[in-house]
Design a protein around this motif. Structure first.
Motif, PDB file in Angstrom:
ATOM      1  N   ASP A 132      16.732   7.026 -11.741  1.00  0.00           N
ATOM      2  CA  ASP A 132      17.375   5.761 -12.108  1.00  0.00           C
ATOM      3  C   ASP A 132      16.384   4.616 -12.312  1.00  0.00           C
ATOM      4  OD1 ASP A 132      20.553   6.226 -11.343  1.00  0.00           O
ATOM      5  OD2 ASP A 132      19.166   7.382 -10.115  1.00  0.00           O
ATOM      6  N   PHE A 133      15.266   4.635 -11.591  1.00  0.00           N
ATOM      7  CA  PHE A 133      14.336   3.515 -11.654  1.00  0.00           C
ATOM      8  C   PHE A 133      13.201   3.734 -12.660  1.00  0.00           C
ATOM      9  CE2 PHE A 133      15.866   3.284  -7.084  1.00  0.00           C
ATOM     10  CZ  PHE A 133      16.897   2.415  -7.400  1.00  0.00           C
ATOM     11  N   ASP A 134      13.276   4.810 -13.427  1.00  0.00           N
ATOM     12  CA  ASP A 134      12.309   4.981 -14.512  1.00  0.00           C
ATOM     13  C   ASP A 134      12.446   3.829 -15.495  1.00  0.00           C
ATOM     14  OD1 ASP A 134      11.588   7.326 -13.319  1.00  0.00           O
ATOM     15  OD2 ASP A 134      12.529   8.643 -14.797  1.00  0.00           O
ATOM     16  N   ALA A 135      11.331   3.322 -15.983  1.00  0.00           N
ATOM     17  CA  ALA A 135      11.359   2.162 -16.877  1.00  0.00           C
ATOM     18  C   ALA A 135      11.984   2.523 -18.220  1.00  0.00           C
ATOM     19  CB  ALA A 135       9.945   1.640 -17.089  1.00  0.00           C
ATOM     20  N   ARG A 136      12.880   1.667 -18.696  1.00  0.00           N
ATOM     21  CA  ARG A 136      13.462   1.850 -20.021  1.00  0.00           C
ATOM     22  C   ARG A 136      12.386   1.577 -21.076  1.00  0.00           C
ATOM     23  NH1 ARG A 136      19.568  -0.627 -19.628  1.00  0.00           N
ATOM     24  NH2 ARG A 136      20.114   0.438 -17.677  1.00  0.00           N
ATOM     25  N   PRO A 137      12.386   2.329 -22.175  1.00  0.00           N
ATOM     26  CA  PRO A 137      11.353   2.156 -23.197  1.00  0.00           C
ATOM     27  C   PRO A 137      11.195   0.711 -23.657  1.00  0.00           C
ATOM     28  CG  PRO A 137      12.621   4.133 -23.636  1.00  0.00           C
ATOM     29  CD  PRO A 137      13.294   3.454 -22.491  1.00  0.00           C
ATOM     30  N   ALA A 138      12.305  -0.023 -23.817  1.00  0.00           N
ATOM     31  CA  ALA A 138      12.224  -1.401 -24.314  1.00  0.00           C
ATOM     32  C   ALA A 138      11.580  -2.348 -23.316  1.00  0.00           C
ATOM     33  CB  ALA A 138      13.621  -1.905 -24.673  1.00  0.00           C
ATOM     34  N   LEU A 139      11.487  -1.927 -22.046  1.00  0.00           N
ATOM     35  CA  LEU A 139      10.951  -2.800 -21.008  1.00  0.00           C
ATOM     36  C   LEU A 139       9.662  -2.265 -20.405  1.00  0.00           C
ATOM     37  CD1 LEU A 139      14.324  -3.589 -19.182  1.00  0.00           C
ATOM     38  CD2 LEU A 139      13.080  -5.084 -20.741  1.00  0.00           C
ATOM     39  N   GLN A 140       9.150  -1.167 -20.945  1.00  0.00           N
ATOM     40  CA  GLN A 140       7.982  -0.529 -20.359  1.00  0.00           C
ATOM     41  C   GLN A 140       6.705  -1.332 -20.608  1.00  0.00           C
ATOM     42  OE1 GLN A 140       8.050   3.630 -21.087  1.00  0.00           O
ATOM     43  NE2 GLN A 140       6.838   4.040 -19.269  1.00  0.00           N
ATOM     44  N   ALA A 141       6.512  -1.773 -21.819  1.00  0.00           N
ATOM     45  CA  ALA A 141       5.335  -2.594 -22.157  1.00  0.00           C
ATOM     46  C   ALA A 141       5.736  -3.581 -23.243  1.00  0.00           C
ATOM     47  CB  ALA A 141       4.185  -1.711 -22.618  1.00  0.00           C
ATOM     48  N   PRO A 142       6.671  -4.480 -22.941  1.00  0.00           N
ATOM     49  CA  PRO A 142       7.229  -5.353 -23.980  1.00  0.00           C
ATOM     50  C   PRO A 142       6.301  -6.511 -24.351  1.00  0.00           C
ATOM     51  CG  PRO A 142       8.201  -5.895 -21.873  1.00  0.00           C
ATOM     52  CD  PRO A 142       7.281  -4.735 -21.626  1.00  0.00           C
ATOM     53  N   SER A 143       6.419  -6.966 -25.584  1.00  0.00           N
ATOM     54  CA  SER A 143       5.723  -8.165 -26.056  1.00  0.00           C
ATOM     55  C   SER A 143       6.751  -9.267 -26.282  1.00  0.00           C
ATOM     56  CB  SER A 143       4.971  -7.870 -27.356  1.00  0.00           C
ATOM     57  OG  SER A 143       3.974  -6.894 -27.137  1.00  0.00           O
ATOM     58  N   LEU A 144       6.305 -10.503 -26.231  1.00  0.00           N
ATOM     59  CA  LEU A 144       7.220 -11.641 -26.334  1.00  0.00           C
ATOM     60  C   LEU A 144       7.936 -11.691 -27.684  1.00  0.00           C
ATOM     61  CD1 LEU A 144       4.981 -14.419 -24.736  1.00  0.00           C
ATOM     62  CD2 LEU A 144       6.915 -13.252 -23.667  1.00  0.00           C
ATOM     63  N   ALA A 145       7.192 -11.519 -28.773  1.00  0.00           N
ATOM     64  CA  ALA A 145       7.778 -11.699 -30.106  1.00  0.00           C
ATOM     65  C   ALA A 145       8.952 -10.761 -30.376  1.00  0.00           C
ATOM     66  CB  ALA A 145       6.702 -11.549 -31.177  1.00  0.00           C
ATOM     67  N   PRO A 146       8.837  -9.443 -30.126  1.00  0.00           N
ATOM     68  CA  PRO A 146       9.986  -8.565 -30.367  1.00  0.00           C
ATOM     69  C   PRO A 146      11.189  -8.896 -29.487  1.00  0.00           C
ATOM     70  CG  PRO A 146       7.960  -7.293 -30.218  1.00  0.00           C
ATOM     71  CD  PRO A 146       7.636  -8.680 -29.774  1.00  0.00           C
ATOM     72  N   LEU A 147      10.926  -9.275 -28.233  1.00  0.00           N
ATOM     73  CA  LEU A 147      12.039  -9.606 -27.329  1.00  0.00           C
ATOM     74  C   LEU A 147      12.778 -10.858 -27.815  1.00  0.00           C
ATOM     75  CD1 LEU A 147      10.518  -8.963 -23.779  1.00  0.00           C
ATOM     76  CD2 LEU A 147      11.891  -7.419 -25.181  1.00  0.00           C
ATOM     77  N   TRP A 148      12.035 -11.798 -28.404  1.00  0.00           N
ATOM     78  CA  TRP A 148      12.655 -13.022 -28.909  1.00  0.00           C
ATOM     79  C   TRP A 148      13.632 -12.716 -30.045  1.00  0.00           C
ATOM     80  CZ3 TRP A 148      13.366 -17.707 -27.180  1.00  0.00           C
ATOM     81  CH2 TRP A 148      13.763 -18.724 -28.059  1.00  0.00           C
ATOM     82  N   GLN A 149      13.424 -11.636 -30.747  1.00  0.00           N
ATOM     83  CA  GLN A 149      14.279 -11.271 -31.882  1.00  0.00           C
ATOM     84  C   GLN A 149      15.596 -10.640 -31.451  1.00  0.00           C
ATOM     85  OE1 GLN A 149      13.469 -12.363 -34.839  1.00  0.00           O
ATOM     86  NE2 GLN A 149      11.509 -13.113 -34.019  1.00  0.00           N
ATOM     87  N   TRP A 150      15.743 -10.298 -30.183  1.00  0.00           N
ATOM     88  CA  TRP A 150      17.007  -9.707 -29.722  1.00  0.00           C
ATOM     89  C   TRP A 150      18.130 -10.733 -29.846  1.00  0.00           C
ATOM     90  CZ3 TRP A 150      16.032  -6.905 -24.377  1.00  0.00           C
ATOM     91  CH2 TRP A 150      15.159  -5.824 -24.574  1.00  0.00           C
TER      92      TRP A 150
END
Length: 366
Positions: free
Chosen positions: A278-296
């Motif tokens: 359950d605590f394995d990191a989700r791909p989107a949160l494993q090594a995220p950058s600011l710019a892609p996250l801002w586009q959500w």
């Protein structure tokens, strides 16, 4: 062997504790303890913390008053509290993981999400397993009153963990264990049966105050005393309004929670990997950058955070936190991409978000 000899006899109390530990381990818990319900000696410290206003907007802490230190008042009939520890480092965590996390914090274009929040919401994981443990105990002992908690009610979790031998209170106020550091969750089951108690352990922080010095905002105002109003975990998760302007530059690229006081702690070289997926990191949160996250957009945010602790802050506060991190990145090195992304979002932003975007756009590399 004479009839009076105790050789070969099994102590029923020890046998019950051994069964509890084995049952807990089969459910993914790393350690089980049993605490008494007399926490009176913790009441003065709790009252002083509340009177200082260190709880910030967490009004529920004040609303319940001393019930937090009185389990038998919170759940009438409670005689014992079963305490549980569940390690949460993702199973794929590399050796030297603390250095990896420090590097992430030093790269302003990266987004730092607290390690515990990269997988499934721990409330969901622990609560269901605590409930199963309580049901198994009821099958063994007969009907019993019980109620399970995990960071979901006015419970003095660290105090109970300390009293039951799961660890000691570190100077950062988190529970520390010699064999597991502090990278674990706590859960409790209040029961109305007089289970045998487990012994507390001694503290092992000594003269070390590394956590106090490492806190980016000076939130650990003294050993064992945390001002939540200055804590980045509080500001990015619990705080609902504008983040105080003076706190923003200190937050760096931390967009959800903060692990600095744990990363610096020498005991966390012993932190254990989770035994559950359950605590394995989700791909989107494993090594995220600011710019892609801002586009959500909101729909994307909800999809990526389904079943995650992050979802509770909502899309607006998620973007508020990102805007602060993007502003801090711009203060170090101008990035036309980040700047244009922020500016493009300003016209349709809510008043709360617009204020943070405007602040971010005003940051310039010195």
């Amino acid at each position: 062997m004479s009839q009076g000899s105790s050789e070969g006899k099994v102590d029923p109390a020890e046998a019950l504790l051994a069964w509890l530990r084995d049952s807990g381990r089969s459910l993914g818990f790393s350690q089980i303890g049993v605490a008494d319900v007399d926490l009176r000696h913790a009441e003065p410290g709790l009252l002083a913390w509340l009177e200082a206003g260190f709880h910030g907007q967490m009004h529920y802490m004040q609303a319940h008053g001393l019930k937090r230190a009185r389990p038998s008042e919170l759940v009438p009939g409670t005689l014992r509290v079963i305490t549980a520890r569940m390690d949460y480092l993702p199973r794929s965590t590399p050796e030297g993981w603390q250095a990896v996390e420090w590097r992430r914090l030093s790269e302003p274009q990266q987004a730092a999400v607290s390690v515990y929040a990269r997988g499934r919401d721990y409330h969901k994981v622990l609560r269901s397993r605590l409930q199963k443990l309580a049901e198994q105990l009821a099958q063994k002992l007969g009907p019993l009153g019980h109620r399970a908690f995990t960071d979901s009610a006015p419970v003095l979790e660290v105090e109970l963990a300390q009293r039951s031998g799961l660890g000691w209170r570190g100077k950062h106020t988190l529970t520390l264990a010699r064999e597991a550091g502090s990278m674990f969750f706590l859960g409790e089951i209040f029961v109305d049966v007089p289970l045998p108690l487990t012994a507390p352990v001694s503290a092992h922080c000594g003269q070390c105050e590394a956590c106090i010095g490492a806190c980016p905002t000076g939130a650990i105002v003294a050993p064992y005393r945390l001002d939540a109003r200055r804590c980045i975990s509080y500001l990015t998760i619990e705080h609902e309004g504008p983040i105080p302007v003076e706190m923003r530059p200190l937050m760096g690229n931390r967009i959800y929670g903060c692990d600095d006081c744990q990363l610096i702690c020498p005991w966390n070289k012993y932190a254990q990997r989770a035994s559950v997926a359950d605590f394995d990191a989700r791909p989107a949160l494993q090594a995220p950058s600011l710019a892609p996250l801002w586009q959500w957009d909101e729909a994307t945010f909800l999809r990526h955070t389904e079943g995650s602790a992050i979802r509770r802050i909502g899309h607006e506060r998620w973007q508020r936190n990102l805007a602060v991190a993007m502003g801090n990145a711009l203060a170090l090195a101008d990035d036309p991409g980040l700047r244009s992304a922020l500016a493009a979002s300003l016209p349709q932003a809510s008043p709360l978000l617009a204020e943070h975007i405007t602040w971010a756009l005003a940051q310039t590399a010195r």
